[in-house]
Design a protein around this motif. Structure first.
Motif, short mmCIF file in Angstrom:
data_model
loop_
_atom_site.label_atom_id
_atom_site.label_comp_id
_atom_site.label_asym_id
_atom_site.label_seq_id
_atom_site.Cartn_x
_atom_site.Cartn_y
_atom_site.Cartn_z
N THR A 164 0.86 -1.18 0.16
CA THR A 164 0.21 -0.03 0.14
C THR A 164 0.83 1.23 0.01
OG1 THR A 164 -1.75 -0.98 1.02
CG2 THR A 164 -1.71 1.38 1.36
N GLU A 167 2.36 1.83 -3.54
CA GLU A 167 1.40 2.33 -4.40
C GLU A 167 1.14 3.89 -4.34
OE1 GLU A 167 -2.00 0.09 -4.11
OE2 GLU A 167 -1.30 -1.63 -5.11
N ILE A 168 1.03 4.28 -2.84
CA ILE A 168 0.96 5.72 -2.64
C ILE A 168 1.95 6.50 -2.91
CG2 ILE A 168 0.59 7.30 -0.51
CD1 ILE A 168 -1.24 5.26 0.66
N GLU A 174 -2.23 10.79 -7.60
CA GLU A 174 -3.36 9.80 -8.33
C GLU A 174 -3.83 9.30 -7.23
OE1 GLU A 174 -2.33 6.01 -10.60
OE2 GLU A 174 -2.28 7.44 -11.86
N GLN A 175 -3.08 8.73 -6.20
CA GLN A 175 -3.80 7.81 -5.19
C GLN A 175 -4.55 8.43 -4.19
OE1 GLN A 175 -3.13 4.42 -4.66
NE2 GLN A 175 -2.35 4.63 -6.72
N LYS A 176 -4.63 9.71 -3.89
CA LYS A 176 -5.44 10.76 -3.13
C LYS A 176 -6.75 10.73 -3.58
CE LYS A 176 -3.93 15.29 -4.16
NZ LYS A 176 -3.28 16.50 -3.50
N LYS A 178 -8.51 8.23 -4.77
CA LYS A 178 -9.27 7.04 -4.77
C LYS A 178 -10.07 7.15 -3.28
CE LYS A 178 -5.96 3.77 -6.76
NZ LYS A 178 -5.41 2.59 -6.90
N PHE A 181 -8.44 6.01 0.03
CA PHE A 181 -7.06 6.58 0.03
C PHE A 181 -6.94 6.71 1.65
CE2 PHE A 181 -4.31 10.30 0.72
CZ PHE A 181 -3.29 9.78 0.30
#
Length: 244
Positions: A164, A167-168, A174-176, A178, A181
């Motif tokens: 995780t 990915e972050i 981009e991840q924030k 989701k 998140f």
């Protein structure tokens, strides 16, 4: 690689780490940054876009553009990032001291210098490869069945948290966006904190201690820059799911 880590309780709270007083070294760093911040504000005070006087959103956007857009964070960047956050007033003196005064003594560390240009995602990938290879080897040994299961559960949970984190940190912007998140971020952060605070952490090689500490610090910073922190129940729920 990881032995006897206390990662099995879901009763984790954000107060599990006992606050420590600032060491003279940390206090000196804080005072130096405060002095530099005042000087910077004075010299740039006539600028209409002075970041030291701008809004929180403008400061966060400036930091995101500098550290989280395009290039991967290195271990050395983490130190620069937390210093910039303190100078901009985005973290308190206590937060800065907590991020600076970790359990790993990096000062004049040959391992720290050697790893300075290593990206956080590269470190995580290498660490996970070694961690899971050693876990597979341990499962093939003739040991007590219960111990093997416990160790494997620990490795599975830590592997999930680090994946995780990878990915972050690979693309924060981009991840924030989701929906999960914040729960993913704070769940991974909670497990990393427990790993680092466990007594067995000191048995890891120094470069792994430094790397994991930098990953934890980076996630702490991302959490500080992200709105809507979750309560402990949400974090506990994530940790519980990590063991399924």
């Amino acid at each position: 690689m990881i032995n006897n880590l206390g990662l099995y309780s879901t009763e984790y709270t954000n107060n599990s780490t006992v606050a420590q007083k600032n060491t003279p070294e940390i206090q000196a760093i804080i005072e130096q940054h405060a002095e530099n911040s005042v000087k910077s504000e004075s010299s740039a005070g006539i600028a209409t876009n002075n970041l030291f006087l701008s809004s929180r959103a403008q400061k966060i956007n400036a930091i995101s553009s500098e550290f989280f857009s395009g290039t991967q964070l290195t271990l050395d960047d983490v130190g620069k990032l937390k210093e910039k956050l303190y100078q901009f007033g985005l973290i308190s003196e206590g937060d800065f001291a907590a991020l600076t005064g970790g359990r790993v003594n990096e000062k004049n560390s040959e391992a720290s210098e050697k790893m300075s240009t290593t990206t956080l995602t590269s470190f995580i990938g290498d660490f996970l490869e070694r961690l899971n290879a050693e876990d597979a080897e341990d499962e093939n040994k003739d040991t007590e069945g219960e111990d093997v299961v416990t160790e494997s559960e620990t490795v599975v949970a830590l592997t999930g948290a680090l994946n995780t984190a990878k990915e972050i940190l690979a693309n924060v912007e981009e991840q924030k966006h989701k929906s999960d998140f914040k729960s993913s971020l704070q769940g991974a952060l909670a497990l990393l904190k427990e790993t680092i605070n466990d007594k067995s952490f000191a048995g890891l090689p120094l470069d792994d201690q430094i790397g994991l500490s930098k990953v934890q610090q980076a996630l702490e910073i991302v959490d500080h820059l992200s709105p809507q922190r979750l309560n402990n129940n949400k974090v506990n729920q994530y940790i519980a799911l990590s063991f399924r």
